[in-house]
Design a protein around this motif. Structure first.
Motif, PDB file in Angstrom:
ATOM      1  N   GLN A  32       8.617  -2.059  -9.965  1.00  0.00           N
ATOM      2  CA  GLN A  32       9.115  -1.988 -11.724  1.00  0.00           C
ATOM      3  C   GLN A  32       8.555  -0.653 -11.858  1.00  0.00           C
ATOM      4  N   SER A  33       7.501   0.585 -11.373  1.00  0.00           N
ATOM      5  CA  SER A  33       6.937   1.337 -11.416  1.00  0.00           C
ATOM      6  C   SER A  33       7.568   2.784 -10.804  1.00  0.00           C
ATOM      7  N   PHE A  34       8.599   2.510 -10.375  1.00  0.00           N
ATOM      8  CA  PHE A  34       9.548   3.608  -9.770  1.00  0.00           C
ATOM      9  C   PHE A  34      10.185   3.970 -10.442  1.00  0.00           C
ATOM     10  N   GLN A  35      10.709   4.483 -12.368  1.00  0.00           N
ATOM     11  CA  GLN A  35      11.592   4.170 -12.740  1.00  0.00           C
ATOM     12  C   GLN A  35      11.845   5.694 -12.061  1.00  0.00           C
ATOM     13  N   PHE A  36      12.867   6.499 -11.961  1.00  0.00           N
ATOM     14  CA  PHE A  36      12.910   7.782 -12.349  1.00  0.00           C
ATOM     15  C   PHE A  36      12.001   9.346 -11.620  1.00  0.00           C
ATOM     16  N   LYS A  37      11.212   7.818 -10.590  1.00  0.00           N
ATOM     17  CA  LYS A  37      11.246   9.005  -9.009  1.00  0.00           C
ATOM     18  C   LYS A  37      11.647   9.676  -8.193  1.00  0.00           C
ATOM     19  N   TYR A  38      11.625   9.776  -7.535  1.00  0.00           N
ATOM     20  CA  TYR A  38      12.591  10.801  -6.534  1.00  0.00           C
ATOM     21  C   TYR A  38      12.259   9.521  -5.683  1.00  0.00           C
ATOM     22  N   LEU A  39      13.563   9.684  -4.331  1.00  0.00           N
ATOM     23  CA  LEU A  39      13.649   8.112  -3.721  1.00  0.00           C
ATOM     24  C   LEU A  39      12.033   8.421  -2.661  1.00  0.00           C
ATOM     25  N   TYR A  40      12.323  10.121  -1.701  1.00  0.00           N
ATOM     26  CA  TYR A  40      11.285  10.076  -1.221  1.00  0.00           C
ATOM     27  C   TYR A  40       9.976   9.762  -1.211  1.00  0.00           C
ATOM     28  N   TYR A  41       9.542   9.982  -2.867  1.00  0.00           N
ATOM     29  CA  TYR A  41       8.029   9.750  -3.341  1.00  0.00           C
ATOM     30  C   TYR A  41       7.855   7.875  -3.299  1.00  0.00           C
ATOM     31  N   VAL A  42       9.029   7.397  -3.442  1.00  0.00           N
ATOM     32  CA  VAL A  42       8.937   5.639  -3.371  1.00  0.00           C
ATOM     33  C   VAL A  42       8.582   5.067  -2.162  1.00  0.00           C
ATOM     34  N   LEU A  43       9.157   6.209  -1.114  1.00  0.00           N
ATOM     35  CA  LEU A  43       9.040   5.479   0.136  1.00  0.00           C
ATOM     36  C   LEU A  43       7.717   5.021   0.582  1.00  0.00           C
ATOM     37  N   GLU A  44       7.449   7.053  -0.087  1.00  0.00           N
ATOM     38  CA  GLU A  44       5.493   6.945   0.415  1.00  0.00           C
ATOM     39  C   GLU A  44       4.726   6.459   0.192  1.00  0.00           C
ATOM     40  N   ASP A  45       5.113   6.053  -1.393  1.00  0.00           N
ATOM     41  CA  ASP A  45       3.851   4.830  -2.345  1.00  0.00           C
ATOM     42  C   ASP A  45       5.048   3.819  -1.569  1.00  0.00           C
ATOM     43  N   ILE A  46       5.000   3.130  -1.290  1.00  0.00           N
ATOM     44  CA  ILE A  46       5.542   1.812  -0.623  1.00  0.00           C
ATOM     45  C   ILE A  46       4.901   1.196   0.134  1.00  0.00           C
ATOM     46  N   SER A  47       4.401   2.586   1.683  1.00  0.00           N
ATOM     47  CA  SER A  47       4.158   2.748   2.477  1.00  0.00           C
ATOM     48  C   SER A  47       2.456   2.732   2.155  1.00  0.00           C
ATOM     49  N   TYR A  48       2.245   3.461   1.297  1.00  0.00           N
ATOM     50  CA  TYR A  48       0.507   3.774   1.380  1.00  0.00           C
ATOM     51  C   TYR A  48       0.276   2.480   0.723  1.00  0.00           C
ATOM     52  N   LEU A  49       0.467   2.411  -1.262  1.00  0.00           N
ATOM     53  CA  LEU A  49       0.260   0.713  -1.452  1.00  0.00           C
ATOM     54  C   LEU A  49       0.936  -0.753  -0.729  1.00  0.00           C
ATOM     55  N   LEU A  50       1.475  -0.847  -0.094  1.00  0.00           N
ATOM     56  CA  LEU A  50       1.891  -2.712   0.713  1.00  0.00           C
ATOM     57  C   LEU A  50       0.697  -1.940   1.724  1.00  0.00           C
ATOM     58  N   LYS A  51      -0.268  -1.549   2.093  1.00  0.00           N
ATOM     59  CA  LYS A  51      -0.709  -1.670   3.717  1.00  0.00           C
ATOM     60  C   LYS A  51      -1.123  -3.061   3.723  1.00  0.00           C
ATOM     61  N   SER A  52      -1.654  -3.635   2.668  1.00  0.00           N
ATOM     62  CA  SER A  52      -2.292  -4.813   2.934  1.00  0.00           C
ATOM     63  C   SER A  52      -1.075  -5.769   2.881  1.00  0.00           C
ATOM     64  N   VAL A  53       0.182  -5.533   2.808  1.00  0.00           N
ATOM     65  CA  VAL A  53       1.090  -6.780   2.574  1.00  0.00           C
ATOM     66  C   VAL A  53       2.567  -5.767   3.588  1.00  0.00           C
ATOM     67  N   PRO A  54       1.996  -5.950   4.624  1.00  0.00           N
ATOM     68  CA  PRO A  54       2.546  -5.530   5.328  1.00  0.00           C
ATOM     69  C   PRO A  54       4.404  -6.059   5.638  1.00  0.00           C
ATOM     70  N   SER A  55       4.402  -7.185   5.601  1.00  0.00           N
ATOM     71  CA  SER A  55       5.473  -7.900   5.571  1.00  0.00           C
ATOM     72  C   SER A  55       6.518  -7.541   4.015  1.00  0.00           C
ATOM     73  N   GLU A  56       5.938  -7.558   3.332  1.00  0.00           N
ATOM     74  CA  GLU A  56       7.070  -6.871   1.746  1.00  0.00           C
ATOM     75  C   GLU A  56       7.263  -5.603   2.132  1.00  0.00           C
ATOM     76  N   ARG A  57       6.581  -4.859   2.739  1.00  0.00           N
ATOM     77  CA  ARG A  57       6.404  -3.359   3.140  1.00  0.00           C
ATOM     78  C   ARG A  57       7.722  -3.206   3.888  1.00  0.00           C
ATOM     79  N   ASP A  58       7.261  -3.889   4.842  1.00  0.00           N
ATOM     80  CA  ASP A  58       8.500  -3.558   5.890  1.00  0.00           C
ATOM     81  C   ASP A  58       9.498  -3.626   5.463  1.00  0.00           C
ATOM     82  N   VAL A  59       9.890  -4.882   4.879  1.00  0.00           N
ATOM     83  CA  VAL A  59      11.280  -5.409   4.317  1.00  0.00           C
ATOM     84  C   VAL A  59      11.717  -4.740   3.029  1.00  0.00           C
TER      85      VAL A  59
END
Length: 128
Positions: A32-59
């Motif tokens: 929900q914090s990704f509004q108005f963000k470039y997609l490539y930044y969102v992909l980086e954020d998901i990869s970094y911020l969800l390291k502890s939850v790899p199943s959710e990150r990968d999906v």
């Protein structure tokens, strides 16, 4: 605070995705914090911020990559011209009558992407 502005000729495309597992509250907050963000930044954020939850990150990464490929193939959208416009998460927890207390959980993600569409490149005829 700087005001965010899209290019004048952007289009919003909506995608609905069913996610059969329960999303953690941390993941929901991140999405929900990704509004108005470039997609490539969102992909980086998901990869970094969800390291502890790899199943959710990968999906989530698979979902977003699939959407991007669809946009690129069908609308000639450049990867660097895509923004997250909005993300909605709808939780549907249903108790099944056959399984007494066992619940089936589904999350529905509505992802709206803003993208700058360009006409497809013209084919250059090669004289033989």
């Amino acid at each position: 605070m700087m005001e965010f502005r899209f290019p004048q000729n952007f289009t919003v495309k909506t995608f609905h995705v069913k996610y059969d597992n329960q999303l953690s509250s941390f993941t929901k907050l991140i999405l929900q914090s990704f509004q108005f963000k470039y997609l490539y930044y969102v992909l980086e954020d998901i990869s970094y911020l969800l390291k502890s939850v790899p199943s959710e990150r990968d999906v989530l990464l698979q979902v977003l990559h699939s959407i991007v490929i669809s946009l690129q193939n069908n609308l000639c959208v450049n990867f660097f011209d895509i923004w997250i416009y909005e993300i909605y998460i709808t939780d549907n927890s249903k108790l099944t009558k056959l399984e007494n207390q066992n619940s089936t959980c589904s999350n529905y993600l509505t992802i709206k992407l803003a993208c700058q569409m360009k006409p497809p490149p013209e084919k250059i005829e090669i004289p033989w």
